[in-house]
Design a protein around this motif. Structure first.
Motif: not given
Length: 80
Positions: A11, A14-15, A59, A62, A70, A72
């Motif tokens: 996570t 991904a961010r 977001d 994702i 996750a 992306r």
């Protein structure tokens, strides 16, 4: 346009990695996407896309594959 997905990211990757990449690209967010680096130079020139790195929301791109991982999605839109 080219669309691709980076699978099996945490996570945080991904961010945070996406935000860091956009920060490095600058205000215009221009980047060069090369589909396959092992292609011949002529084919690479034909398939490469120079343009903006876009995603439909921070977001929204994702997707959670399983609990710790996750994916992306990215979309490259060629500048003309």
């Amino acid at each position: 346009m080219a669309a691709f997905t980076l699978p099996a990211l945490s996570t945080a990757e991904a961010r945070n990695q996406h935000r860091d990449m956009l920060r490095r690209l600058g205000v215009a967010r221009d980047t060069l996407w090369i589909a396959e680096i092992t292609d011949s130079m002529a084919k690479r020139n034909c398939r490469a896309i120079w343009g903006a790195m876009n995603a439909p929301g921070e977001d929204a791109a994702i997707s959670r594959d399983c609990l710790p991982l996750a994916s992306r999605g990215f979309r490259m839109v060629e500048r003309v």
